[in-house]
Design a protein around this motif. Structure first.
Motif, PDB file in Angstrom:
ATOM      1  N   LEU A  66       0.813  -1.224   0.000  1.00  0.00           N
ATOM      2  CA  LEU A  66       0.000   0.000   0.000  1.00  0.00           C
ATOM      3  C   LEU A  66       0.850   1.280   0.000  1.00  0.00           C
ATOM      4  N   PRO A  67       2.018   1.299   0.700  1.00  0.00           N
ATOM      5  CA  PRO A  67       2.831   2.522   0.632  1.00  0.00           C
ATOM      6  C   PRO A  67       3.268   2.844  -0.807  1.00  0.00           C
TER       7      PRO A  67
ATOM      8  N   ALA B 127       0.430   4.557  -2.364  1.00  0.00           N
ATOM      9  CA  ALA B 127       0.294   5.929  -1.872  1.00  0.00           C
ATOM     10  C   ALA B 127       1.303   6.831  -2.592  1.00  0.00           C
ATOM     11  N   LYS B 128       2.496   6.283  -2.879  1.00  0.00           N
ATOM     12  CA  LYS B 128       3.553   7.093  -3.499  1.00  0.00           C
ATOM     13  C   LYS B 128       3.283   7.342  -4.998  1.00  0.00           C
TER      14      LYS B 128
ATOM     15  N   LYS C 162     -12.763   3.808  -0.654  1.00  0.00           N
ATOM     16  CA  LYS C 162     -11.371   4.044  -1.039  1.00  0.00           C
ATOM     17  C   LYS C 162     -10.586   2.741  -1.103  1.00  0.00           C
TER      18      LYS C 162
ATOM     19  N   ASP D 154      -7.209   2.908  -1.053  1.00  0.00           N
ATOM     20  CA  ASP D 154      -5.930   3.112  -0.367  1.00  0.00           C
ATOM     21  C   ASP D 154      -6.193   3.220   1.137  1.00  0.00           C
TER      22      ASP D 154
ATOM     23  N   SER E   1      -7.131   5.803   2.878  1.00  0.00           N
ATOM     24  CA  SER E   1      -7.818   7.033   3.281  1.00  0.00           C
ATOM     25  C   SER E   1      -9.308   6.814   3.533  1.00  0.00           C
TER      26      SER E   1
ATOM     27  N   GLU F  92      -7.447  10.743  -8.526  1.00  0.00           N
ATOM     28  CA  GLU F  92      -7.470   9.961  -7.281  1.00  0.00           C
ATOM     29  C   GLU F  92      -8.148   8.618  -7.565  1.00  0.00           C
TER      30      GLU F  92
END
Ligand code: HEM
Length: 529
Positions: free
Chosen positions: A52-53, A56-57, A235, A237, A239, A510
């Motif tokens: 997941l990071p 996010a990146k 979502k 991710d 969030s 997004e």
């Protein structure tokens, strides 16, 4: 061991064994799904968070980057859950078509597990219930029925266009306008309800038409607000609501936590639960009214499904009232955000490419007098360049960059033996940017879809799959293409669009259940003389 030693160690050994067993159980739970697919290549996994990071990146581009590193089939961990991502057209054909009977369903990601409303639509129903529902719904998508919807679509498009003229601001957020338009069109087509969102605020028609369903205008705009909230909270991710996040990391704890949080006012889970209950209540009311109405002449999907249900005992069993509500709501959901995103991205991209705009205007103006409404057949045959422009925009911004599937039995894909229950996700977003099928993929060049050009002839037939493929492909494909083309023809007969200097560059996206514009698409309008 002597009795003395036993007495000494038993109080230590028993809890130690319990702790060890629990640790092993936890490790088994966390790494079990990974073990079955460990041979598929992929980046190093961070415990619990998985990859997941990375998401996010890099945002949705992460899959293109990983495909470059690991090839057309690789592992991506959405929290604890490994996904086998497939980014090769031939493998997609194998999964979506050739091995459909072994891979017939979609996996249910954490945001959806938190929302029973979304689970009963066509998208997430499984096996026999899905095929019964799909067969009944397909009758609604007959070409003759779609063709009969052209005048309805046209009337909403005209209202939306009127609205543009009445706007005082220099910048218009075109993505909001297109969402209102698409919601109105699908609201009418799905429920037979005029939400009245595209009309200038002062117009009272919408109130009248909604009154006929016992609602007032405030109620409807509240419903739409809730619908948009309920959609955007899903979502992928980290969030989303707390229970969704936990569902990504430790799925087994998601439902118990959701049950607690939905009772605590102010939490996001509480809000989502209230919103979904509200929407379900309203949908049930619409369905109940339609059932009472027995208006045989109504042509909206809901009336048609209810009629199909009357005539087939089988579908009556599959289509219990809560499934009918879910399928109808799903139409509103699936038919608004995706179509609106596509419409906005086409206009955004044309505004950036004057040569495309010029060629398109020539085709639209050449069709006939501006008052002449194209028929469904005209839309299919008389606008070849428009067809290419829409396809290229859908390639450039793939609204649904991942397509979920799940194996129902052990199956061999791309040289890997994948166990039953593996989540295999197709990656049309990666395919669309693969230079093997689309040379210079970052260039917006509609001509690459010209049926006579070499690039189109050479391309793998499943390299471009924005609507998915096989028996589970998008049911609304023709509906949305008809709506998008009709809208563009009408808009470009009257206006040209230019980017607002207030819009970010490059456009930021997004990632929810589908892609969305983070800050909207802001445009300026030039009236054509
Ligand atoms: C530009 C517009 C749209 C795009 C890009 C799009 C894309 C997709 C994709 C990628 C899928 C998954 C296909 C697969 O698994 O192979 C899908 C499924 C689906 N779409 Fe669409 N869609 C659009 C518009 C619509 C509209 C207008 C409706 C309804 C009127 C709709 C209803 C559905 C439904 C019900 C499914 C699930 C089908 C099944 O599982 O049998 N979509 N869509």
């Amino acid at each position: 061991m002597s009795t003395d030693l036993q007495v000494l160690f038993t109080p230590i050994i028993t809890p130690l064994c319990t702790v060890l067993a629990m640790l092993l159980g936890l490790l088994g739970y966390l790494y079990g799904p990974y073990w079955g697919v460990r041979k598929v290549p992929g980046p190093t996994v961070i415990p619990l968070l998985g990859h997941l990071p990375l998401m996010a990146k890099h945002g949705p581009d992460v899959f293109t980057l990983l495909a470059k590193l690991y090839g057309p089939i690789f592992r991506f961990h959405m929290g604890r859950q490994p996904l086998i991502i497939v980014a090769d057209p031939e493998l997609c054909r194998e999964i979506g078509i050739k091995k459909f009977k072994d891979i017939p369903n979609r996996s249910i990601p954490s945001p959806i597990s938190a929302s029973p409303l979304h689970q009963k639509g066509l998208f997430f129903t499984r096996d026999a219930i899905w095929s019964t529902m799909r067969n009944s719904i397909l009758s609604v998508y007959q070409p003759s029925h779609l063709a009969s919807l052209v005048p309805t679509m046209q009337s909403f498009i005209e209202s939306a266009t009127e609205n543009i003229q009445s706007l005082k601001e220099e910048d218009i957020t075109f993505s909001n306008l297109s969402l209102k338009l698409a919601t109105d069109v699908i609201g009418q087509a799905a429920f037979g309800v005029d939400f009245g969102l595209s009309k200038p605020q002062s117009t009272s028609d919408s109130v009248n038409s909604i009154h006929s369903h016992g609602k007032d205008n405030t109620d409807v705009s509240e419903f739409i607000k809730q619908h948009i909230y309920s959609t955007t909270q899903l979502k992928m991710d980290l969030s989303g609501s707390f229970s969704i996040i936990l569902g990504l990391l430790v799925p087994i704890l998601q439902e118990p936590l959701r049950q607690i949080l939905k009772r605590i006012p102010g939490t996001m889970d509480w809000k989502v639960d209230r919103t979904n209950k509200n929407i379900s209540g309203r949908l049930e009311e619409i369905v109940r009214k339609k059932m009472e109405e027995k208006n045989k002449g109504s042509k909206d999907f809901l009336s048609l499904i209810l009629r199909a249900r009357e005539s087939e005992t089988l579908s009556k069993n599959a289509f219990t009232p809560d499934y009918i509500s879910a399928v109808t709501y799903e139409h509103l959901l699936a038919g608004s955000a995706t179509t609106a995103f596509t419409l906005s991205s086409v206009v955004y991209l044309i505004a950036q490419h004057p040569e495309v705009e010029k060629k398109l205007l020539a085709e639209i103006d050449g069709f006939g007098p501006h008052e002449q409404m194209p028929t469904a057949q005209d839309l299919q045959n008389e606008f070849p360049y428009l067809d290419q422009v829409v396809k290229e925009a859908m390639r450039f911004y793939v609204v649904s960059p991942l397509i979920a599937r799940e194996t129902s039995k052990e199956v061999q894909i791309g040289g890997y033996l994948l166990p039953k229950g593996t989540w295999i996700w197709l990656a049309p977003g990666v395919l669309a940017k693969d230079p093997k099928n689309f040379p210079e993929p970052d260039k917006f060049r509609p001509e690459r879809f010209d049926p006579n050009c070499e690039e189109e002839k050479r391309r793998h037939p499943y390299a471009f799959i924005p609507f998915g493929l096989g028996p589970r492909a998008c049911i609304g494909q023709k509906f949305s293409i008809q709506e998008i083309k009709l809208s563009l023809i009408h808009l470009y007969r009257k206006y040209l669009f230019r980017h607002s200097p207030n819009m970010e560059k490059p456009l930021e996206l997004e990632f929810g259940i589908v892609l969305n514009f983070r800050h909207g698409v802001k445009l300026r309008i030039v009236k054509r003389t």
